[in-house]
Design a protein around this motif. Structure first.
Motif, short mmCIF file in Angstrom:
data_model
loop_
_atom_site.label_atom_id
_atom_site.label_comp_id
_atom_site.label_asym_id
_atom_site.label_seq_id
_atom_site.Cartn_x
_atom_site.Cartn_y
_atom_site.Cartn_z
N THR A 149 45.75 45.64 44.16
CA THR A 149 47.02 46.39 44.15
C THR A 149 47.98 45.67 42.96
N ASP A 150 48.66 46.85 42.31
CA ASP A 150 49.47 46.43 41.23
C ASP A 150 50.77 45.87 41.88
N GLN A 151 51.05 44.99 41.24
CA GLN A 151 52.51 44.20 41.74
C GLN A 151 53.57 44.40 40.91
N PRO A 152 54.87 44.71 41.50
CA PRO A 152 55.93 44.60 40.62
C PRO A 152 56.22 44.04 39.43
N TRP A 153 55.70 42.79 39.44
CA TRP A 153 55.88 41.79 38.47
C TRP A 153 54.73 41.98 37.21
N GLY A 154 53.98 42.83 37.57
CA GLY A 154 52.98 43.39 36.39
C GLY A 154 51.47 42.74 36.70
N GLU A 155 51.46 42.17 37.70
CA GLU A 155 50.00 41.64 37.78
C GLU A 155 49.35 42.44 38.81
N ARG A 156 47.86 42.69 38.62
CA ARG A 156 47.21 43.20 39.65
C ARG A 156 46.41 42.16 40.41
N VAL A 157 46.45 42.38 41.80
CA VAL A 157 46.13 41.06 42.92
C VAL A 157 45.32 41.66 43.86
N ALA A 158 44.43 40.73 44.27
CA ALA A 158 43.55 41.18 45.31
C ALA A 158 43.58 39.84 45.99
N TYR A 159 43.10 39.75 47.43
CA TYR A 159 43.09 38.65 48.05
C TYR A 159 41.85 38.52 48.93
N VAL A 160 40.90 37.35 48.58
CA VAL A 160 39.71 37.09 49.55
C VAL A 160 39.85 35.98 50.23
N SER A 161 38.64 35.78 51.21
CA SER A 161 38.40 34.47 51.92
C SER A 161 37.15 33.96 51.49
#
Length: 124
Positions: A100-112
Motif C-alpha cells: 500500500t502506498d503511504q501518504p509519506w511516500g513509501e510503499r509498505v506491506a506487513y507480514v508475520s
C-alpha cells in the motif's frame, strides 16, 4: 542497535530471513550443521536468530519464549515490495497488509515471520 530474535524453529526462521528476504549469514555458533545462534546481514543491518531449545540457558536467566502479541516490529528495506510479497505469499507467509502506498511516500506491506514477529517491508 542489533536485534536478536528467539525462534522455536531456526531452519524456518532462516528460510524467512535468508531465503525470502535475502539475508547473508555472517556468523554461526557453534560452527557446523547444528548452530544455536546465527547472524544475518540484511542490507546495512544485522539480525541475530537464536534457537529456543529445551536446554537453552540465556545469560540473563529469563526464559526464552516465542513472540506473543505485538512485542516487536522489524522494518526491512527491499528493492521491490510487491515482488517480495509475491515470493512470500508463494511460500505460505502470512500477509497482514498488502502493498500500500503511504501518504509519506513509501510503499509498505506487513507480514508475520515464522515466530509471529511483525515485519514491515518497504522500498529501499
Amino acid at each position: 542497535m542489533f536485534p536478536m530474535l528467539s525462534t522455536e524453529n531456526l531452519e524456518r526462521a532462516l528460510g524467512f530471513y535468508r531465503e525470502l528476504l535475502g539475508g547473508t549469514e555472517t556468523y554461526r555458533f557453534p560452527e557446523g550443521e547444528h548452530p544455536v545462534f546465527l547472524v544475518l546481514k540484511l542490507g546495512e543491518s544485522d539480525v541475530g536468530l537464536g534457537a529456543i531449545t529445551s536446554d537453552s540457558r540465556p545469560l540473563h536467566g529469563q526464559p526464552l519464549r516465542p513472540a506473543q502479541g505485538h512485542r516487536i516490529e522489524l522494518c526491512v528495506y527491499v528493492d521491490d515490495v510487491d515482488a517480495t510479497i509475491d515470493r512470500m505469499r508463494a511460500s505460505g507467509v502470512p500477509i497482514l497488509l498488502e502493498p500500500t502506498d503511504q501518504p509519506w511516500g513509501e510503499r509498505v506491506a506487513y507480514v508475520s515471520d515464522p515466530d509471529g514477529n511483525l515485519v514491515m517491508l518497504t522500498r529501499s
